[in-house]
Design an enzyme around this catalytic site. Structure first.
Site, PDB file in Angstrom:
ATOM      1  CG  ASP A 157      -7.435  -4.294  -1.518  1.00 40.32           C
ATOM      2  OD1 ASP A 157      -7.828  -5.375  -1.976  1.00 40.32           O
ATOM      3  OD2 ASP A 157      -7.784  -3.857  -0.418  1.00 40.32           O
ATOM      4  CG  ASP A 202      -2.124  -0.972   0.942  1.00 37.98           C
ATOM      5  OD1 ASP A 202      -2.564  -1.067  -0.217  1.00 37.98           O
ATOM      6  OD2 ASP A 202      -2.568  -1.622   1.892  1.00 37.98           O
TER       7      ASP A 202
HETATM    8  N1  GLY Z   1      -7.011  -1.879   1.084  1.00 40.97           N
HETATM    9  C1  GLY Z   1      -7.673  -2.331   2.240  1.00 40.97           C
HETATM   10  C2  GLY Z   1      -9.101  -1.961   2.269  1.00 40.97           C
HETATM   11  O1  GLY Z   1      -9.664  -1.541   1.283  1.00 40.97           O
HETATM   12  O2  GLY Z   1      -9.681  -2.102   3.330  1.00 40.97           O
END
Ligand code: GLY
Length: 369
Positions: A151, A94
């Protein structure tokens, strides 16, 4: 006279400016609003994956208003995030979300050279997560060497960006390998996507699917659907590879078929009919992805569905009270989160709602590219 989206963006920026003062005074990165106050992430502090959304929100407001307050507040948090480069343990795939929307936005909007190098640093960290068996590793846990999540499609933009900045194709090549794995392994025949797939880290062979933040194995966690929709649209914009556009359109068709009659978004498209469990973050992300698909294809149903989602959020789920922090309500962190993470305000909901409004109003600086 302002149209309803311009009016909403103006009111939202005014509210965010008012409430940002308390975040700056406490030197915290807002994660969510609790009892009307911004609170930091209870998880990894400034290293939590959501840290980029507050500066991203500031840059969206700055692009719309040119008020330097927002620039200064974005840079306050950018510094905190750059400090997190030293907390390597906490950083995951992330870094795309964290640094594209902070340093990357600064570099893009102001030409700040230091911010550009910091963004390249983040891209190199993401490259370090690449397993040549065919994917970017999501998290650091001891048994998670083979875990990949949908994600991550959003985070690939950091790598495509880095190749454009440096002229070095390595970053984009890795992003494409990951996107091809996601296309092959995550996209289901009905246009939905899995949340987590575990691979054998030695061979790259699929081991199993995990339900992740969705309600059950094989279900359709709506935010995962939205990440896939917008993520594949971005992969197309970054590469012009028609396979990614086709994937984004399939995911979009499935998402649009599941928008609730009131225009809001269920937390999981397979959750029991009797259940009232909404995640507006998914709707806000999907609206952004659909507006990009409309720009690419000029197919009007994409814009119509995006407007349906945005209108419903503005009418039913925005907290316009003046000094109560947070804008978008009924956000849900994860399907099984029955505590503080259910039907609340969370900062990335606010970010994507503002991005959707900015797209409609022509002020979006497009921080993902
Ligand atoms: N990327 C983690 C979420 O969307 O909760």
């Amino acid at each position: 006279m302002l149209n309803r989206y311009e009016d909403a963006a103006k009111k939202a920026a005014e509210k965010i400016r008012r409430t940002a003062v308390s975040a700056a005074q406490s030197d915290l990165i807002p994660y969510k609003s609790e009892n009307g106050q911004w609170i930091a992430s209870p998880y990894e502090g400034n290293g939590w994956w959501t840290g980029g959304f507050w500066p991203g929100l500031m840059w969206q407001c700055y692009a719309a208003t040119k008020d330097s307050f927002f620039l200064e507040e974005a840079r306050r948090v950018e510094k905190l995030l750059v400090d997190e480069f030293r907390v390597f343990r906490a950083l995951s795939h992330d870094v795309g979300f964290m640094y594209l929307l902070s340093c990357g936005a600064d570099a893009k909007i102001t030409g700040n050279e230091e911010a550009l190098w910091d963004t390249l640093h983040a891209a190199s960290l993401l490259m370090g997560r690449f397993n040549p068996a065919g994917y970017l590793r999501a998290w650091n846990g001891g048994n998670q060497a083979g875990f990949v999540i949908i994600d991550c499609m959003m985070n690939l933009s950091l790598l495509f960006w880095a190749s454009r900045q440096t002229g070095d194709p390595r970053f984009a090549k890795v992003a494409k390998i990951h996107a091809d794995t996601a296309l092959r392994e995550f996209l289901r025949p009905n246009g939905s996507v899995s949340h987590i797939i575990e691979f054998d880290p030695e061979t790259g062979k699929r081991v199993r699917e995990h339900a992740g933040q969705g309600c059950a194995l094989g279900s359709q966690w709506s935010r995962g659907q939205a990440w896939g929709l917008y993520g594949f649209a971005l992969a197309y914009l970054n590469t012009k590879d028609a396979r990614y556009l086709d994937a984004a359109e399939k995911i979009a068709a499935n998402f649009m078929a599941h928008i609730r009659p009131d225009g809001l978004t269920d937390c999981d498209f397979c959750q029991p009919d009797t259940e009232e469990r909404i995640d507006n973050i998914a709707g806000a992300i999907a609206a952004c992805g659909l507006l990009e698909l409309y720009k690419i294809t000029e197919r009007t149903p994409y814009r119509a569905s995006a407007l349906r989602l945005v209108d419903a959020m503005l009418q039913l789920c925005c907290d316009w009270t003046e000094n109560h922090c947070g804008l978008l309500t009924k956000c849900t962190a994860s399907y099984h989160d029955d505590g503080a993470g259910r039907h609340t305000n969370i900062v990335y909901g606010d970010y994507f709602l503002m991005e959707a409004l900015a797209k409609l109003n022509g002020t979006d600086p497009m921080l993902w590219l």
